[in-house]
Design an enzyme around this catalytic site. Sequence first.
Site, PDB file in Angstrom:
ATOM      1  N   LYS A   1      -6.820  -4.453  13.539  1.00 37.93           N
ATOM      2  CA  LYS A   1      -5.545  -3.905  14.037  1.00 37.93           C
ATOM      3  C   LYS A   1      -5.098  -4.608  15.319  1.00 37.93           C
ATOM      4  O   LYS A   1      -3.898  -4.752  15.575  1.00 37.93           O
ATOM      5  CB  LYS A   1      -5.680  -2.389  14.246  1.00 37.93           C
ATOM      6  CG  LYS A   1      -5.907  -1.606  12.945  1.00 37.93           C
ATOM      7  CD  LYS A   1      -4.745  -1.788  11.970  1.00 37.93           C
ATOM      8  CE  LYS A   1      -4.852  -0.949  10.721  1.00 37.93           C
ATOM      9  NZ  LYS A   1      -3.722  -1.117   9.800  1.00 37.93           N
TER      10      LYS A   1
ATOM     11  N   TYR B   1     -12.348  -2.310  11.950  1.00 37.58           N
ATOM     12  CA  TYR B   1     -10.973  -1.805  11.832  1.00 37.58           C
ATOM     13  C   TYR B   1     -10.161  -2.126  13.097  1.00 37.58           C
ATOM     14  O   TYR B   1      -9.038  -2.625  13.013  1.00 37.58           O
ATOM     15  CB  TYR B   1     -11.031  -0.293  11.579  1.00 37.58           C
ATOM     16  CG  TYR B   1      -9.700   0.384  11.380  1.00 37.58           C
ATOM     17  CD1 TYR B   1      -9.009   0.251  10.179  1.00 37.58           C
ATOM     18  CD2 TYR B   1      -9.144   1.177  12.377  1.00 37.58           C
ATOM     19  CE1 TYR B   1      -7.789   0.899   9.980  1.00 37.58           C
ATOM     20  CE2 TYR B   1      -7.939   1.828  12.189  1.00 37.58           C
ATOM     21  CZ  TYR B   1      -7.258   1.684  10.993  1.00 37.58           C
ATOM     22  OH  TYR B   1      -6.056   2.322  10.806  1.00 37.58           O
TER      23      TYR B   1
ATOM     24  N   VAL C   1      -3.527  -7.047  -1.659  1.00 37.61           N
ATOM     25  CA  VAL C   1      -2.968  -7.875  -0.574  1.00 37.61           C
ATOM     26  C   VAL C   1      -3.973  -8.889  -0.022  1.00 37.61           C
ATOM     27  O   VAL C   1      -3.565  -9.878   0.586  1.00 37.61           O
ATOM     28  CB  VAL C   1      -2.390  -7.027   0.593  1.00 37.61           C
ATOM     29  CG1 VAL C   1      -1.201  -6.203   0.152  1.00 37.61           C
ATOM     30  CG2 VAL C   1      -3.453  -6.171   1.254  1.00 37.61           C
TER      31      VAL C   1
ATOM     32  N   GLY D   1       0.826  -1.217   0.000  1.00 39.10           N
ATOM     33  CA  GLY D   1       0.000   0.000   0.000  1.00 39.10           C
ATOM     34  C   GLY D   1       0.849   1.251   0.000  1.00 39.10           C
ATOM     35  O   GLY D   1       0.578   2.217   0.720  1.00 39.10           O
ATOM     36  N   ALA D   2       1.897   1.237  -0.851  1.00 37.03           N
ATOM     37  CA  ALA D   2       2.906   2.304  -0.781  1.00 37.03           C
ATOM     38  C   ALA D   2       2.687   3.415  -1.811  1.00 37.03           C
ATOM     39  O   ALA D   2       3.550   4.258  -2.014  1.00 37.03           O
ATOM     40  CB  ALA D   2       4.310   1.707  -0.941  1.00 37.03           C
TER      41      ALA D   2
ATOM     42  N   ASN E   1       1.774  -2.373   5.386  1.00 40.80           N
ATOM     43  CA  ASN E   1       1.164  -1.060   5.632  1.00 40.80           C
ATOM     44  C   ASN E   1      -0.231  -0.916   5.032  1.00 40.80           C
ATOM     45  O   ASN E   1      -1.034  -0.115   5.510  1.00 40.80           O
ATOM     46  CB  ASN E   1       2.103   0.012   5.049  1.00 40.80           C
ATOM     47  CG  ASN E   1       1.418   1.350   4.903  1.00 40.80           C
ATOM     48  OD1 ASN E   1       1.269   2.108   5.869  1.00 40.80           O
ATOM     49  ND2 ASN E   1       0.977   1.672   3.690  1.00 40.80           N
TER      50      ASN E   1
HETATM   51  N1  LIG Z   1      -3.678   7.870   8.988  1.00 39.13           N
HETATM   52  C1  LIG Z   1      -3.839   7.487  10.244  1.00 39.13           C
HETATM   53  O1  LIG Z   1      -4.211   8.287  11.108  1.00 39.13           O
HETATM   54  C2  LIG Z   1      -3.570   6.065  10.647  1.00 39.13           C
HETATM   55  C3  LIG Z   1      -3.644   5.749  12.012  1.00 39.13           C
HETATM   56  C4  LIG Z   1      -3.389   4.451  12.416  1.00 39.13           C
HETATM   57  C5  LIG Z   1      -3.033   3.486  11.490  1.00 39.13           C
HETATM   58  N2  LIG Z   1      -2.973   3.819  10.169  1.00 39.13           N
HETATM   59  C6  LIG Z   1      -2.629   2.756   9.246  1.00 39.13           C
HETATM   60  O2  LIG Z   1      -1.544   3.151   8.430  1.00 39.13           O
HETATM   61  C7  LIG Z   1      -1.617   2.477   7.175  1.00 39.13           C
HETATM   62  C8  LIG Z   1      -1.509   3.487   6.053  1.00 39.13           C
HETATM   63  O3  LIG Z   1      -2.631   4.355   6.125  1.00 39.13           O
HETATM   64  P1  LIG Z   1      -2.687   5.821   5.466  1.00 39.13           P
HETATM   65  O4  LIG Z   1      -3.132   6.744   6.521  1.00 39.13           O
HETATM   66  O5  LIG Z   1      -1.460   6.115   4.696  1.00 39.13           O
HETATM   67  O6  LIG Z   1      -3.965   5.629   4.504  1.00 39.13           O
HETATM   68  P2  LIG Z   1      -4.117   5.695   2.931  1.00 39.13           P
HETATM   69  O7  LIG Z   1      -5.540   5.368   2.676  1.00 39.13           O
HETATM   70  O8  LIG Z   1      -3.594   6.980   2.414  1.00 39.13           O
HETATM   71  O9  LIG Z   1      -3.157   4.534   2.419  1.00 39.13           O
HETATM   72  C9  LIG Z   1      -3.502   3.190   2.431  1.00 39.13           C
HETATM   73  C10 LIG Z   1      -2.864   2.547   1.236  1.00 39.13           C
HETATM   74  O10 LIG Z   1      -3.202   1.152   1.211  1.00 39.13           O
HETATM   75  C11 LIG Z   1      -3.565   0.802  -0.120  1.00 39.13           C
HETATM   76  N3  LIG Z   1      -4.450  -0.351  -0.122  1.00 39.13           N
HETATM   77  C12 LIG Z   1      -5.718  -0.431   0.333  1.00 39.13           C
HETATM   78  N4  LIG Z   1      -6.218  -1.641   0.112  1.00 39.13           N
HETATM   79  C13 LIG Z   1      -5.238  -2.359  -0.509  1.00 39.13           C
HETATM   80  C14 LIG Z   1      -5.160  -3.679  -1.005  1.00 39.13           C
HETATM   81  N5  LIG Z   1      -6.193  -4.509  -0.903  1.00 39.13           N
HETATM   82  N6  LIG Z   1      -4.003  -4.082  -1.567  1.00 39.13           N
HETATM   83  C15 LIG Z   1      -2.945  -3.258  -1.684  1.00 39.13           C
HETATM   84  N7  LIG Z   1      -2.972  -1.976  -1.236  1.00 39.13           N
HETATM   85  C16 LIG Z   1      -4.110  -1.549  -0.664  1.00 39.13           C
HETATM   86  C17 LIG Z   1      -4.269   2.052  -0.649  1.00 39.13           C
HETATM   87  O11 LIG Z   1      -4.333   2.025  -2.058  1.00 39.13           O
HETATM   88  C18 LIG Z   1      -3.377   3.148  -0.090  1.00 39.13           C
HETATM   89  O12 LIG Z   1      -2.287   3.401  -0.928  1.00 39.13           O
HETATM   90  C19 LIG Z   1      -2.935   1.699   7.187  1.00 39.13           C
HETATM   91  O13 LIG Z   1      -2.705   0.364   7.554  1.00 39.13           O
HETATM   92  C20 LIG Z   1      -3.728   2.403   8.266  1.00 39.13           C
HETATM   93  O14 LIG Z   1      -4.701   1.568   8.834  1.00 39.13           O
HETATM   94  C21 LIG Z   1      -3.228   5.075   9.729  1.00 39.13           C
END
Ligand SMILES: NC(=O)c1ccc[n+]([C@@H]2O[C@H](COP(=O)([O-])OP(=O)(O)OC[C@H]3O[C@@H](n4cnc5c(N)ncnc54)[C@H](O)[C@@H]3O)[C@@H](O)[C@H]2O)c1
Length: 244
Positions: A156, A152, A61, A9-10, A87
């Site tokens: 997690k 969610y 994924v 998910g990069a 991620n």
């Molecule tokens: N932003 C926050 O406040 C926060 C807080 C806690 C945890 N997180 C975690 O951090 C990670 C990144 O989140 P973010 O904030 O950058 O969100 P984001 O939505 O910007 O990024 C998530 C990425 O995952 C990709 N993705 C989603 N489903 C997918 C799949 N099935 N296969 C491959 N890629 C996939 C998306 O295309 C996107 O690029 C996530 O796991 C999220 O749960 C984020």
Amino acid sequence: MSKVALITGAGRGIGKQIALTLSKEGYNIVLNFRTLSDDIKKLKKEIESNNVEVLLAEGDVSNFDDCKRFVDDAIAKFGKIDVLVNNAGITKDMLIARMKEEDFIHVLDVNLVGTFNVTKNVVTYMMKAREGRIINISSVVGISGNAGQANYSASKAGIIGFTKSLAKELSSRNILVNAIAPGFIESDMTNVLKDELKEEITKNIPLKRVGKPEDVANVVKFLVSSDSSYITGQVINVDGGMLM
Ligand SMILES: NC(=O)c1ccc[n+]([C@@H]2O[C@H](COP(=O)([O-])OP(=O)(O)OC[C@H]3O[C@@H](n4cnc5c(N)ncnc54)[C@H](O)[C@@H]3O)[C@@H](O)[C@H]2O)c1
């Protein structure tokens, strides 16, 4: 020989920043994303400007065969994977009374089963190499729970159990497995929230600011470095003190 990091998910947000940060550390990058876009092609060039190689690894994924294919491609190109950062993640928030079964299952499928799918394929190679680092991106709500996020937070919390089990299983092979639990980080995932809610959340963060993707990426940088070689099975909160 340069080290290799696979980040799921990069294409944007925290994952994109992790890819950029590790590339600056000299890592060749296996960049997973769901659908190829101009932004991903631009990101590939940006990462390559740090004098490293990038393999574009398209795939969902939550689909085991996709994960096997892109991991095999990465091994064919680079011969190894030193670092895996799980991620990729999604939210589908709703109170339990109105949460659809498919939305519960979908979030578990991407966040938790997805973490298994990629790890299962990568670990085979790390075990042969007798070294590796795995970092799973969890969330503070996996520890605290959160109304409207039963799916969610369950995914997690599952990631935390998965992390600790693997840390125990893989320690004899010198594979260190840790989780990061971000709090509230600026990204497309959190941009959908209303401004009033964001202000309310920020008020309750001791450091009085929302986190940046760099705040998470810098902890990943530490967890893949030799400075963290005595740390495994841990959950590191990156949350400005939100949860303590
Ligand atoms: N932003 C926050 O406040 C926060 C807080 C806690 C945890 N997180 C975690 O951090 C990670 C990144 O989140 P973010 O904030 O950058 O969100 P984001 O939505 O910007 O990024 C998530 C990425 O995952 C990709 N993705 C989603 N489903 C997918 C799949 N099935 N296969 C491959 N890629 C996939 C998306 O295309 C996107 O690029 C996530 O796991 C999220 O749960 C984020």
